[in-house]
Write a protein that holds these residues in place. Structure first.
Motif, short mmCIF file in Angstrom:
data_model
loop_
_atom_site.label_atom_id
_atom_site.label_comp_id
_atom_site.label_asym_id
_atom_site.label_seq_id
_atom_site.Cartn_x
_atom_site.Cartn_y
_atom_site.Cartn_z
N LEU A 1 1.08 -1.16 -0.07
CA LEU A 1 -0.04 0.02 0.05
C LEU A 1 0.84 1.51 0.16
N ALA A 2 0.54 1.89 -1.18
CA ALA A 2 1.66 3.22 -1.17
C ALA A 2 0.83 4.42 -1.55
N PRO A 3 1.43 5.70 -1.19
CA PRO A 3 0.70 6.80 -1.48
C PRO A 3 1.58 7.45 -2.69
N GLY A 4 0.83 8.27 -3.48
CA GLY A 4 1.50 8.49 -4.70
C GLY A 4 1.31 7.91 -6.05
N ASN A 5 2.09 8.69 -7.12
CA ASN A 5 1.95 7.73 -8.28
C ASN A 5 2.97 6.69 -8.22
N PRO A 6 2.61 5.65 -8.86
CA PRO A 6 3.48 4.29 -8.77
C PRO A 6 4.88 4.69 -9.71
N ILE A 7 6.00 4.33 -9.39
CA ILE A 7 7.25 4.61 -9.96
C ILE A 7 7.72 3.15 -10.57
N GLY A 8 7.96 3.24 -11.87
CA GLY A 8 8.67 1.84 -12.04
C GLY A 8 7.41 0.80 -12.78
N ALA A 9 7.95 -0.33 -13.34
CA ALA A 9 6.92 -1.56 -13.92
C ALA A 9 6.46 -2.08 -12.73
N LEU A 10 5.17 -1.72 -12.32
CA LEU A 10 4.46 -2.17 -11.40
C LEU A 10 2.99 -2.14 -11.75
N ALA A 11 2.18 -3.12 -11.31
CA ALA A 11 0.93 -3.29 -11.43
C ALA A 11 0.16 -2.82 -10.43
#
Length: 315
Positions: free
Chosen positions: A149-159
């Motif tokens: 669970l993470a805040p903000g825009n995903p960084i990198g190749a992640l689903a």
């Protein structure tokens, strides 16, 4: 020797202290506030001692006896949970284990009600909380976690699965000069000590969107690795921080911290459930991520709280 209290009494005391308010504790236990109050009164009558006093704003504050009961309950309930999981695992009841972590914040107030919902809808999936030992992508790659669970825009190749929109807020002690304000402007923080968990400004977060725009710098910037330590320092009026309002829910509701909006428009931030990019479209991990999105959505939380207030859940 027969015990004076039932397990539901121990659950009640532990939930009230953990969730800070009767409303939140009732939602976590899936009972009404009235039922929770009756449980607490019954526990105090059986023990012959007060377990809570009314504090400021009529909030329940544990007595020494209440703290003793809560500490024993926390240990005993955790051991009982492990016992059940071990029995189910050995009996082959679990078909998959999903490890869930929270990026940056050590915040788990959401887990108990979520786990109860998961057990009811997906009884063959075992969900475990883990503490990340590396950055999000690396923790997923190393399989230390399956969902972060993470805040903000995903960084990198992640689903990713969007969860809910939160707000980054200025967090101060209740006695701080800004605590009663509806919002705060950057220049009002120039004489303050800023407590942060990151040595480098994270793109899309408070420094880029709030502090640097006004070209101001707090009097002193102190980096502290753990957000829980930052929260305690802020509660002691040792400085301010800018943190997730959702992550600080328990301490805000208990009155130990105050949250003030960053500027008149605030700083909204989207939380996501992040997974490995190659996570199959149908898997236990995907099921858990989708259930988290449903469980953590504002409409779901509001509905649960409303049901509890109206007494729609049973003891």
């Amino acid at each position: 020797m027969a015990l004076r209290l039932d397990i539901r009494h121990y659950e009640t005391v532990a939930a009230i202290i953990e969730h800070a308010t009767v409303t939140s504790a009732a939602v976590a236990l899936s009972i009404s506030q009235s039922a929770l109050s009756h449980r607490l009164a019954d526990a105090e009558q059986r023990m012959g001692v007060k377990l809570f006093d009314r504090g400021p704003g009529r909030r329940l504050q544990p007595t020494e006896a209440g703290t003793v009961v809560q500490q024993a309950a926390t240990l005993a309930l955790a051991e009982l949970q492990r016992c059940e999981d071990d029995v189910l695992r050995s009996a082959g009841r679990y078909s998959a284990t999903v490890r869930v972590a929270v990026e940056t914040y050590e915040t788990y107030h959401w887990f108990a009600p979520f786990h109860s919902q998961l057990r009811a809808t997906h009884p063959t999936i075992d969900v475990q909380l883990v503490v990340m030992g590396a950055a999000t992508a690396r923790s997923l790659d190393l399989r230390e976690a399956d969902i972060v669970l993470a805040p903000g825009n995903p960084i990198g190749a992640l689903a990713s699965v969007p969860l809910f929109v939160d707000e980054l807020a200025v967090i101060v002690a209740p006695t701080h000069r800004l605590a009663d304000r509806s919002s705060v402007r950057p220049h009002e923080l120039t004489d303050e000590t800023y407590l942060t968990y990151s040595r480098v400004a994270t793109p899309g977060f408070e420094y880029e969107r709030f502090l640097s725009k006004a070209e101001i710098r707090p009097r002193l910037i102190t980096v502290i690795r753990h957000v829980s330590a930052i929260a305690e320092l802020v509660a002691a009026n040792a400085g301010f921080s800018v943190l997730s309002r959702w992550a600080m829910t328990s301490m805000i509701e208990s009155g130990r911290l105050a949250a003030v909006r960053c500027g008149t428009d605030g700083l909204p931030v989207q939380w996501h459930a992040l997974m490995r990019a190659n996570e199959p479209a149908t898997s236990a991990t995907r099921d858990v991520a989708d259930l988290l999105a449903t469980h953590l959505s504002p409409s779901s939380s509001a509905a649960a709280a409303s049901a509890s207030r109206r007494g729609l859940t049973s003891v």
